[in-house]
Motif scaffolding. Structure first.
Motif, PDB file in Angstrom:
ATOM      1  N   UNK A  33      -6.465  -9.955   5.087  1.00 22.32           N
ATOM      2  CA  UNK A  33      -5.039  -9.117   5.329  1.00 22.32           C
ATOM      3  C   UNK A  33      -5.189  -7.711   4.644  1.00 22.32           C
ATOM      4  N   UNK A  34      -5.364  -7.928   3.001  1.00 21.39           N
ATOM      5  CA  UNK A  34      -5.208  -6.297   2.192  1.00 21.39           C
ATOM      6  C   UNK A  34      -6.256  -5.212   2.921  1.00 21.39           C
ATOM      7  N   UNK A  35      -7.477  -5.659   3.135  1.00 20.16           N
ATOM      8  CA  UNK A  35      -8.355  -4.596   3.682  1.00 20.16           C
ATOM      9  C   UNK A  35      -8.291  -4.214   4.950  1.00 20.16           C
ATOM     10  N   UNK A  36      -8.014  -5.037   6.039  1.00 22.99           N
ATOM     11  CA  UNK A  36      -7.842  -4.514   7.506  1.00 22.99           C
ATOM     12  C   UNK A  36      -6.295  -3.921   7.683  1.00 22.99           C
ATOM     13  N   UNK A  37      -5.173  -4.264   6.905  1.00 20.03           N
ATOM     14  CA  UNK A  37      -3.991  -3.669   7.012  1.00 20.03           C
ATOM     15  C   UNK A  37      -3.911  -2.344   6.783  1.00 20.03           C
ATOM     16  N   UNK A  38      -4.884  -2.047   5.540  1.00 18.05           N
ATOM     17  CA  UNK A  38      -4.610  -0.495   5.400  1.00 18.05           C
ATOM     18  C   UNK A  38      -5.848   0.351   5.918  1.00 18.05           C
ATOM     19  N   UNK A  39      -6.977  -0.262   6.388  1.00 20.41           N
ATOM     20  CA  UNK A  39      -8.320   0.356   6.640  1.00 20.41           C
ATOM     21  C   UNK A  39      -7.871   1.581   7.705  1.00 20.41           C
ATOM     22  N   UNK A  41      -4.816  -1.470  -2.911  1.00 18.94           N
ATOM     23  CA  UNK A  41      -4.732  -2.930  -1.957  1.00 18.94           C
ATOM     24  C   UNK A  41      -6.052  -3.162  -1.485  1.00 18.94           C
ATOM     25  N   UNK A  42      -6.724  -2.109  -0.874  1.00 19.97           N
ATOM     26  CA  UNK A  42      -8.162  -2.512  -0.182  1.00 19.97           C
ATOM     27  C   UNK A  42      -8.959  -3.048  -1.026  1.00 19.97           C
ATOM     28  N   UNK A  43      -8.994  -2.317  -2.308  1.00 19.99           N
ATOM     29  CA  UNK A  43     -10.096  -3.008  -3.205  1.00 19.99           C
ATOM     30  C   UNK A  43      -9.764  -4.449  -3.677  1.00 19.99           C
ATOM     31  N   UNK A  44      -8.408  -4.874  -3.939  1.00 16.24           N
ATOM     32  CA  UNK A  44      -8.201  -6.120  -4.196  1.00 16.24           C
ATOM     33  C   UNK A  44      -8.709  -7.103  -3.111  1.00 16.24           C
ATOM     34  N   UNK A  45      -8.336  -6.882  -2.110  1.00 11.38           N
ATOM     35  CA  UNK A  45      -8.786  -7.622  -0.798  1.00 11.38           C
ATOM     36  C   UNK A  45     -10.429  -7.733  -0.841  1.00 11.38           C
ATOM     37  N   UNK A  46     -11.055  -6.664  -0.896  1.00  8.24           N
ATOM     38  CA  UNK A  46     -12.466  -6.657  -1.036  1.00  8.24           C
ATOM     39  C   UNK A  46     -13.014  -7.572  -2.084  1.00  8.24           C
ATOM     40  N   UNK A  47     -12.473  -7.587  -3.315  1.00  6.94           N
ATOM     41  CA  UNK A  47     -12.717  -8.297  -4.229  1.00  6.94           C
ATOM     42  C   UNK A  47     -12.602  -9.707  -4.116  1.00  6.94           C
ATOM     43  N   UNK A  48     -11.489 -10.132  -3.742  1.00  2.63           N
ATOM     44  CA  UNK A  48     -11.140 -11.365  -3.284  1.00  2.63           C
ATOM     45  C   UNK A  48     -12.091 -11.988  -2.070  1.00  2.63           C
ATOM     46  N   UNK A  62       0.760  -1.307  -0.065  1.00  3.18           N
ATOM     47  CA  UNK A  62      -0.008   0.010  -0.026  1.00  3.18           C
ATOM     48  C   UNK A  62       0.788   1.158   0.120  1.00  3.18           C
ATOM     49  N   UNK A  63       1.777   1.287   0.512  1.00  2.00           N
ATOM     50  CA  UNK A  63       2.816   2.515   0.906  1.00  2.00           C
ATOM     51  C   UNK A  63       3.521   2.612  -0.643  1.00  2.00           C
ATOM     52  N   UNK A  64       3.591   1.548  -1.490  1.00  2.00           N
ATOM     53  CA  UNK A  64       4.257   1.318  -2.743  1.00  2.00           C
ATOM     54  C   UNK A  64       3.213   1.675  -3.720  1.00  2.00           C
ATOM     55  N   UNK A  65       2.015   1.313  -3.704  1.00  2.00           N
ATOM     56  CA  UNK A  65       1.153   1.149  -5.017  1.00  2.00           C
ATOM     57  C   UNK A  65      -0.250   1.959  -4.539  1.00  2.00           C
ATOM     58  N   UNK A  66      -0.553   2.357  -3.382  1.00  2.00           N
ATOM     59  CA  UNK A  66      -1.753   3.149  -2.804  1.00  2.00           C
ATOM     60  C   UNK A  66      -2.469   2.258  -1.968  1.00  2.00           C
TER      61      UNK A  66
END
Length: 422
Positions: free
Chosen positions: A347-353, A308-315, A300-304
C-alpha cells in the motif's frame, strides 16, 4: 501573484473536474487488474485446454509464460501510446488502450482449444495477450500523468492512491468471480470451459470503462503545455530519474504480483489446499489494501510522498520472508498473511508511485519518460514473477521465492537514492 488570485474562483470547479477524471483513471485500473489477474488465477484451470502435451506442470508453466509475454511487450506499448498521450492527449490514449484491452478479452473468451485447432490455440492466445500488453503499456503511465495534472492542489497523493485503488478493486472482483465459478461449477467445470466466463466478465468491465472515459475531459495542464511555445524537452535529459523509476518499481511490482496474483498458488505449493476458500481468503486483504492506499495517500500529502514510499519499501524488504514463513509453517492463515503483506508493504509504495514518478518530468514528455522505465521494470520483474516462482518451485527451490521478493525490495530502496526532485 495575479495568476494565483485569478485561479482561486475556479478552484471548486477544478476540484469537481478532478473527481470526474479520478473516476476515469480508476476504472481503467479495475479493468487492467481484473484482466491480468483473471488470466494468472485461471491459468491452472485453462492450461490443460489451451496447451498441448501430457505433463500438467509443463502446460501450467507455458500458460504463465503467456502471462509474462503480455508484460514483455509493455515497454513498447508505453513508448507508442506514450507518444500518443504526449502529442494527442491523455484522454485519447486512455480511450484507445481500453478499447484494445476489451477486444482482446472478448477474443480470448471465444478462442478454440488446442484439441480443436492444435498449436494455433496457444499461438493465438499469446498474440492476444501481447496485443493487450501493448495497450496496457500506455495505460498506467497515461493515468499517472492524467491524475497528476487534474488532481486538486494538496491532494495529489490521495488521488494517486485512490486511482490505484481501482487496480485492487479489480483484484477483489477477480477473486470473487473465480470463487463463485468454483463454487457453482466445481473445479472440473471451470477446467472444462467455465474459465471463459472470467474473460467475458473482463470484457464487460472494459466496455463500461470505455464509456466512462469517452465522456472525460482532457487535462488542462496538457492543453496549456501543448499551446506553449518553445523547444520540446528531450526525454534522455531525464535519464537519472528514469533509472530511478526503473529501480524503484522493481520491488514494488514484485510485491504487487506476489501479494495479489501468485499468493494463492504459493499457498497451494506450501501445503494450503487450493480451493474456493483460498481465493475468497484473498478478499479481506485486498479490501484492507484499498483502505490502506487512501490512508497512505493522505499521509503522503501531509508528510511527503518519498517518506511514505521508503517506509513501504523497507517493510517489504524486512517483512516478506517472515510472513511467508509463517504461512508455510501454518502459523498464520492465508487471509492474515495477505492482509499484512499488502497493507504494510504494498500500500505505501503503490499509493504514491504514480504521482511521485510522473511529477518530476515535464508535461511534454511525461508519459514516455515515466512510462518506459516503469513498464520495463514491470515486464522484467512483475509480469515474470509467477513464471519465476513456478520454475523455482518445480526445481525444488520454493523457499527461495520470498527471498527473491525481499531482495527486489532492497533494490527499490537503493533506487530512491537516485531519485531527484526539481
Amino acid at each position: 501573484m495575479d495568476g494565483a488570485l485569478a485561479a482561486r474562483p475556479g478552484r471548486a470547479a477544478v476540484s469537481a473536474a478532478g473527481r470526474r477524471e479520478l473516476v476515469a483513471g480508476a476504472v481503467g485500473g479495475i479493468v487492467e487488474s481484473f484482466d491480468w489477474t483473471i488470466y494468472a488465477v485461471l491459468a491452472p484451470f485453462f492450461a490443460s485446454q489451451m496447451f498441448a502435451g501430457d505433463d500438467g506442470l509443463t502446460k501450467l508453466l507455458a500458460a504463465y509464460a503467456g502471462f509474462a509475454v503480455g508484460f514483455v511487450v509493455r515497454p513498447l506499448g508505453s513508448y507508442l501510446l506514450g507518444r500518443v498521450a504526449d502529442v494527442r492527449g491523455r484522454r485519447f490514449a486512455l480511450v484507445v488502450s481500453m478499447g484494445t484491452i476489451c477486444l482482446g478479452s472478448l477474443l480470448i473468451a471465444a478462442l478454440p482449444t488446442a484439441a480443436t485447432i492444435g498449436v494455433a490455440a496457444p499461438v493465438l492466445l499469446v498474440l492476444l495477450r501481447a496485443l493487450q500488453g501493448v495497450a496496457m503499456g500506455g495505460e498506467n503511465p497515461s493515468v499517472a500523468a492524467y491524475i497528476t495534472e487534474t488532481a486538486p492542489p494538496g491532494r495529489r497523493f490521495l488521488y494517486s492512491g485512490l486511482s490505484y485503488c481501482g487496480a485492487f478493486v479489480g483484484n477483489v472482483l477477480c477473486f470473487a468471480v473465480v470463487g463463485a465459478l468454483l463454487l457453482v461449477m466445481g473445479e472440473q467445470g471451470v477446467v472444462d470451459g467455465g474459465w471463459r466466463i472470467g474473460f467475458v466478465v473482463a470484457a464487460v468491465f472494459g466496455i463500461l470503462a470505455f464509456w466512462v472515459r469517452s465522456g472525460a475531459a482532457e487535462s488542462g495542464e496538457f492543453e496549456a503545455g501543448r499551446r506553449a511555445a518553445g523547444p520540446r524537452p528531450k526525454v534522455l535529459a531525464h535519464a537519472r530519474n528514469m533509472l530511478a523509476v526503473f529501480l524503484m518499481t522493481t520491488g514494488t511490482t514484485v510485491g504487487v504480483y506476489f501479494g495479489t496474483v501468485y499468493l494463492p498458488e504459493y499457498a497451494a505449493q506450501v501445503g494450503v489446499v487450493h480451493s474456493v476458500a483460498t481465493n475468497l481468503e484473498m478478499i479481506p486483504g485486498l479490501l484492507a489494501l484499498i483502505a490502506a492506499m487512501a490512508v497512505s495517500g493522505l499521509l503522503a500529502d501531509r508528510f511527503g510522498g518519498m517518506r511514505v514510499f521508503r517506509v513501504g519499501a523497507l517493510l517489504l524488504a524486512a517483512g516478506t520472508v517472515p510472513l511467508m514463513t509463517a504461512l508455510a509453517q501454518g502459523w498464520l492463515p492465508v487471509w492474515a498473511v495477505a492482509t499484512g503483506y499488502l497493507v504494510l508493504g504494498v500500500a505505501p509504495t503503490t499509493a504514491v508511485a504514480n504521482v511521485l514518478y510522473s511529477e518530476v518530468f515535464p508535461v511534454e514528455v511525461r508519459v514516455v519518460a515515466m512510462g518506459v522505465p516503469f513498464t520495463l521494470a514491470v515486464a522484467l520483474f512483475g509480469g515474470t514473477f509467477p513464471l519465476l516462482a513456478g520454475s523455482l518451485a518445480a526445481l525444488g527451490g520454493l523457499t527461495a521465492v520470498p527471498w527473491v521478493a525481499a531482495a527486489t525490495a532492497v533494490v527499490t530502496l537503493l533506487g530512491t537514492l537516485l531519485f531527484k526532485r526539481g
